[in-house]
Design an enzyme around this catalytic site. Structure first.
Site, PDB file in Angstrom:
ATOM      1  N   ARG A   7       0.841  -1.193   0.000  1.00  0.00           N
ATOM      2  CA  ARG A   7       0.000   0.000   0.000  1.00  0.00           C
ATOM      3  C   ARG A   7       0.870   1.234   0.000  1.00  0.00           C
ATOM      4  O   ARG A   7       1.963   1.243   0.559  1.00  0.00           O
ATOM      5  CB  ARG A   7      -0.887   0.024   1.247  1.00  0.00           C
ATOM      6  CG  ARG A   7      -1.989  -1.002   1.296  1.00  0.00           C
ATOM      7  CD  ARG A   7      -3.067  -0.773   0.260  1.00  0.00           C
ATOM      8  NE  ARG A   7      -3.470   0.607   0.151  1.00  0.00           N
ATOM      9  CZ  ARG A   7      -4.482   1.172   0.780  1.00  0.00           C
ATOM     10  NH1 ARG A   7      -5.233   0.470   1.581  1.00  0.00           N
ATOM     11  NH2 ARG A   7      -4.764   2.435   0.604  1.00  0.00           N
ATOM     12  N   ARG A  63       3.041   3.780 -16.528  1.00  0.00           N
ATOM     13  CA  ARG A  63       3.415   3.334 -17.879  1.00  0.00           C
ATOM     14  C   ARG A  63       4.678   4.049 -18.358  1.00  0.00           C
ATOM     15  O   ARG A  63       5.563   3.438 -18.960  1.00  0.00           O
ATOM     16  CB  ARG A  63       2.275   3.583 -18.857  1.00  0.00           C
ATOM     17  CG  ARG A  63       1.153   2.610 -18.717  1.00  0.00           C
ATOM     18  CD  ARG A  63       0.118   2.779 -19.824  1.00  0.00           C
ATOM     19  NE  ARG A  63      -1.087   2.062 -19.468  1.00  0.00           N
ATOM     20  CZ  ARG A  63      -2.165   2.626 -18.943  1.00  0.00           C
ATOM     21  NH1 ARG A  63      -2.220   3.925 -18.766  1.00  0.00           N
ATOM     22  NH2 ARG A  63      -3.213   1.897 -18.627  1.00  0.00           N
ATOM     23  N   CYS A  74      -7.355   2.503 -12.585  1.00  0.00           N
ATOM     24  CA  CYS A  74      -7.594   3.712 -11.794  1.00  0.00           C
ATOM     25  C   CYS A  74      -9.055   3.760 -11.383  1.00  0.00           C
ATOM     26  O   CYS A  74      -9.937   3.360 -12.145  1.00  0.00           O
ATOM     27  CB  CYS A  74      -7.254   4.962 -12.591  1.00  0.00           C
ATOM     28  SG  CYS A  74      -5.535   5.063 -13.104  1.00  0.00           S
ATOM     29  N   GLU A  77     -11.821   7.355  -5.152  1.00  0.00           N
ATOM     30  CA  GLU A  77     -12.104   7.076  -3.739  1.00  0.00           C
ATOM     31  C   GLU A  77     -13.511   7.541  -3.398  1.00  0.00           C
ATOM     32  O   GLU A  77     -14.062   8.422  -4.057  1.00  0.00           O
ATOM     33  CB  GLU A  77     -11.118   7.838  -2.841  1.00  0.00           C
ATOM     34  CG  GLU A  77      -9.740   7.252  -2.783  1.00  0.00           C
ATOM     35  CD  GLU A  77      -9.647   5.985  -1.940  1.00  0.00           C
ATOM     36  OE1 GLU A  77     -10.429   5.813  -0.976  1.00  0.00           O
ATOM     37  OE2 GLU A  77      -8.783   5.166  -2.259  1.00  0.00           O
ATOM     38  N   ARG A  89      -3.683   7.132  -4.063  1.00  0.00           N
ATOM     39  CA  ARG A  89      -3.370   5.886  -3.363  1.00  0.00           C
ATOM     40  C   ARG A  89      -3.059   4.803  -4.385  1.00  0.00           C
ATOM     41  O   ARG A  89      -3.531   4.858  -5.522  1.00  0.00           O
ATOM     42  CB  ARG A  89      -4.548   5.445  -2.498  1.00  0.00           C
ATOM     43  CG  ARG A  89      -4.818   6.336  -1.312  1.00  0.00           C
ATOM     44  CD  ARG A  89      -6.075   5.859  -0.561  1.00  0.00           C
ATOM     45  NE  ARG A  89      -6.301   6.562   0.675  1.00  0.00           N
ATOM     46  CZ  ARG A  89      -6.961   7.718   0.784  1.00  0.00           C
ATOM     47  NH1 ARG A  89      -7.449   8.307  -0.296  1.00  0.00           N
ATOM     48  NH2 ARG A  89      -7.126   8.290   1.960  1.00  0.00           N
ATOM     49  N   TYR A 106       4.133   5.884   2.394  1.00  0.00           N
ATOM     50  CA  TYR A 106       3.187   6.994   2.530  1.00  0.00           C
ATOM     51  C   TYR A 106       4.002   8.268   2.529  1.00  0.00           C
ATOM     52  O   TYR A 106       4.789   8.508   3.447  1.00  0.00           O
ATOM     53  CB  TYR A 106       2.348   6.830   3.807  1.00  0.00           C
ATOM     54  CG  TYR A 106       1.330   5.741   3.634  1.00  0.00           C
ATOM     55  CD1 TYR A 106       0.018   6.051   3.317  1.00  0.00           C
ATOM     56  CD2 TYR A 106       1.690   4.404   3.721  1.00  0.00           C
ATOM     57  CE1 TYR A 106      -0.926   5.045   3.113  1.00  0.00           C
ATOM     58  CE2 TYR A 106       0.759   3.400   3.521  1.00  0.00           C
ATOM     59  CZ  TYR A 106      -0.545   3.728   3.218  1.00  0.00           C
ATOM     60  OH  TYR A 106      -1.463   2.736   3.000  1.00  0.00           O
ATOM     61  N   ARG A 114      -1.330   6.652   7.732  1.00  0.00           N
ATOM     62  CA  ARG A 114      -1.017   5.316   8.250  1.00  0.00           C
ATOM     63  C   ARG A 114       0.182   5.344   9.180  1.00  0.00           C
ATOM     64  O   ARG A 114       1.188   4.678   8.953  1.00  0.00           O
ATOM     65  CB  ARG A 114      -0.758   4.354   7.097  1.00  0.00           C
ATOM     66  CG  ARG A 114      -1.970   4.028   6.252  1.00  0.00           C
ATOM     67  CD  ARG A 114      -3.167   3.479   7.043  1.00  0.00           C
ATOM     68  NE  ARG A 114      -2.886   2.289   7.797  1.00  0.00           N
ATOM     69  CZ  ARG A 114      -3.142   1.058   7.374  1.00  0.00           C
ATOM     70  NH1 ARG A 114      -3.670   0.857   6.191  1.00  0.00           N
ATOM     71  NH2 ARG A 114      -2.873   0.028   8.145  1.00  0.00           N
TER      72      ARG A 114
END
Length: 121
Positions: A7, A63, A74, A77, A89, A106, A114
């Site tokens: 993540r 890419r 993609c 959220e 994210r 992060y 986080r």
């Protein structure tokens, strides 16, 4: 080799194409470098953006850095009141060598998302 999901997240100052591409590249490089990964180790990448970002797809940056053989997607959220704005994210599905622990990333303001993940910053 074991399959892992890494993540990561980062933020941008403005909804601008160049900002999204630069931030996404920095995030992906951090994840790849921290985990000793190359394109052949990746299974797929899922990018999300907060609803206030729409100037470019983060997958374009992936890419452009040579990940064109990796399936990329993609999405947007959920719009949650009080959520951090302008966040990109990613969840990277990858294979790590035996004994290697996943290192999440992060960056920027997203580091506050986080604090519970050891080594994520």
């Amino acid at each position: 080799m074991r399959l892992f999901a890494l993540r990561g997240a980062t933020t941008v100052d403005a909804d601008e194409r160049s900002a999204i591409l630069q931030a996404t590249e920095a995030l992906m490089r951090a994840l790849l470098d921290r985990n000793g990964l190359g394109a052949d180790d990746l299974v797929s990448c899922l990018f999300t953006l907060t609803p206030d970002l729409h100037a470019e797809f983060p997958a374009v940056a992936a890419r452009e850095m040579g990940l064109s053989s990796v399936p990329l997607m993609c999405a947007q959220e959920l719009e949650v009141p009080g959520a951090m704005p302008r966040v990109i994210r990613v969840m990277v599905h990858c294979y790590l060598a035996e004994g290697r622990q996943p290192q999440h990333a992060y960056l920027g303001e997203a580091a506050r998302l986080r604090l519970d993940l050891e080594g994520a910053q």
